[in-house]
Motif scaffolding. Structure first.
Motif, PDB file in Angstrom:
ATOM      1  N   LEU A 144      -3.506  -0.962 -38.189  1.00 37.13           N
ATOM      2  CA  LEU A 144      -2.400  -1.819 -38.602  1.00 37.13           C
ATOM      3  C   LEU A 144      -1.092  -1.033 -38.616  1.00 37.13           C
ATOM      4  O   LEU A 144      -0.050  -1.516 -38.159  1.00 37.13           O
ATOM      5  N   LEU A 145      -1.122   0.194 -39.125  1.00 36.90           N
ATOM      6  CA  LEU A 145       0.088   1.009 -39.181  1.00 36.90           C
ATOM      7  C   LEU A 145       0.607   1.339 -37.786  1.00 36.90           C
ATOM      8  O   LEU A 145       1.826   1.437 -37.574  1.00 36.90           O
ATOM      9  N   GLU A 146      -0.302   1.529 -36.848  1.00 39.75           N
ATOM     10  CA  GLU A 146       0.127   1.860 -35.488  1.00 39.75           C
ATOM     11  C   GLU A 146       0.919   0.733 -34.846  1.00 39.75           C
ATOM     12  O   GLU A 146       1.694   0.964 -33.911  1.00 39.75           O
ATOM     13  N   ARG A 147       0.756  -0.494 -35.349  1.00 39.56           N
ATOM     14  CA  ARG A 147       1.533  -1.624 -34.840  1.00 39.56           C
ATOM     15  C   ARG A 147       2.873  -1.764 -35.554  1.00 39.56           C
ATOM     16  O   ARG A 147       3.624  -2.709 -35.275  1.00 39.56           O
ATOM     17  N   GLN A 148       3.157  -0.856 -36.490  1.00 34.94           N
ATOM     18  CA  GLN A 148       4.401  -0.887 -37.262  1.00 34.94           C
ATOM     19  C   GLN A 148       5.129   0.442 -37.064  1.00 34.94           C
ATOM     20  O   GLN A 148       5.012   1.359 -37.857  1.00 34.94           O
ATOM     21  N   PRO A 149       5.902   0.576 -35.978  1.00 40.29           N
ATOM     22  CA  PRO A 149       6.488   1.884 -35.651  1.00 40.29           C
ATOM     23  C   PRO A 149       7.437   2.426 -36.714  1.00 40.29           C
ATOM     24  O   PRO A 149       7.488   3.638 -36.929  1.00 40.29           O
TER      25      PRO A 149
END
Length: 318
Positions: A144-149
């Protein structure tokens, strides 16, 4: 999700201080923290660990790249494995004042876990009733974090700043943790499966919530709020309680008292004007409602500078 409603949830928090620490722990290790009067977050940089708390029946396993947020500072255990021995957090970090920075190292023969941890202080009286309805923990996994740069990039920057020791690193870290907290809440409400998220997404309940949080001075009744939501009175009351966790009029009272507390603390307006500002036609009714909510009369609350008698704010049952 209505962006105005999301702003109403996040904007009033008024973060005013961050304690943060970097942990390097070799297994076996375990730490038990009591409830804190702030929000907490843990970001796992390397290795794995387990979170346990009474409100959650199963242990939560965190892996490298995962972030967990405790919006209410809920007491919890953090360890290399579930059920293992722990030591009190206070024995390892006896003073956790806002603005302080600490490094903790735990020796052992096992695998290493590296974490960044932060305690973010905010004005509890200013926290929106919707914020108080958030669950005890929110887990944002690495995928999920990887989709939130912006969020993942800020966490990466925190790790680099800590290791690099650049000038001004402490101040940068304080501001970055504040940003991480707000971004994490926004992502959690947008992507995680929580009751508050369901309420924000519900086409009728979200309209009623926006009305309560932005037009609280109007003379709302259960019927008029149901009309705002486009639902029958009974369907609205049942859906609101299920999704938000309390009755609609109780939630309205909490929002009004929250604003009244802010005005008592930050303005010199007489009590009668504050009562009008938050939707009360009767000064006596306002006085009684505020005392039941805060444990103090409006005058006592103002003279104390916003400190509550019992340390917790509760809305009266309506």
């Amino acid at each position: 999700m209505d962006e105005d409603l999301l702003s109403e949830l996040l904007t009033p928090l008024r973060l005013h201080g961050v304690f943060h620490s970097r942990w390097s722990a070799h297994a076996p290790w375990g730490v038990a923290g009591e409830r804190e009067n702030c929000a907490l977050l843990h970001y796992v940089q390397e290795g794995e660990c387990t979170v346990e708390l009474p409100e959650v029946p199963e242990p939560v396993r965190l892996r490298a790249g995962d972030l967990v947020v405790f919006p209410h500072g809920t007491a919890h255990r953090l360890a290399d494995r579930p059920g293992g021995p722990t030591v009190p957090l206070a024995s390892m970090l006896p003073r956790r004042e806002p603005g302080a920075v600490r490094t903790v190292e735990i020796d052992g023969p096992g695998e290493i876990t590296t974490m960044l941890c932060g305690g973010l202080h905010y004005d509890g009286a200013a926290a929106a009733p919707l914020y108080q309805a958030l669950p005890p923990l929110l887990v944002l996994d690495r995928e999920l974090l990887e989709r939130q740069p912006l969020l993942s990039g800020t966490l990466d920057m925190l790790a680099r700043e800590w290791a690099g020791g650049e000038p001004g690193a402490a101040l940068v870290a304080l501001r970055a943790f504040e940003l991480v907290f707000v971004l994490a809440l926004r992502v959690a409400l947008s992507d995680l499966d929580t009751p508050v998220l369901h309420a924000l997404r519900h086409p009728g309940i979200s309209k009623a919530l926006l009305a309560v949080h932005t037009r609280f001075a109007e003379q709302w009744t259960l019927e008029s709020l149901a009309g705002e939501a486009g639902l029958s009175r009974s369907a609205f009351a049942a859906s609101f309680r299920e999704l938000v966790g309390e009755a609609p009029m109780r939630h309205l009272t909490a929002r009004r008292m929250q604003e009244a507390a802010r005005l008592l603390k930050e303005s010199a307006l007489p009590h009668s004007r504050i009562a009008e500002r938050v939707g009360y036609r009767s000064g006596v009714g306002f006085h009684l409602a505020f005392r039941q909510w805060s444990g103090q009369t409006p005058g006592e609350y103002r003279r104390s500078g916003g400190a509550t008698a019992g340390g917790a704010l509760t809305a009266p049952q309506v």
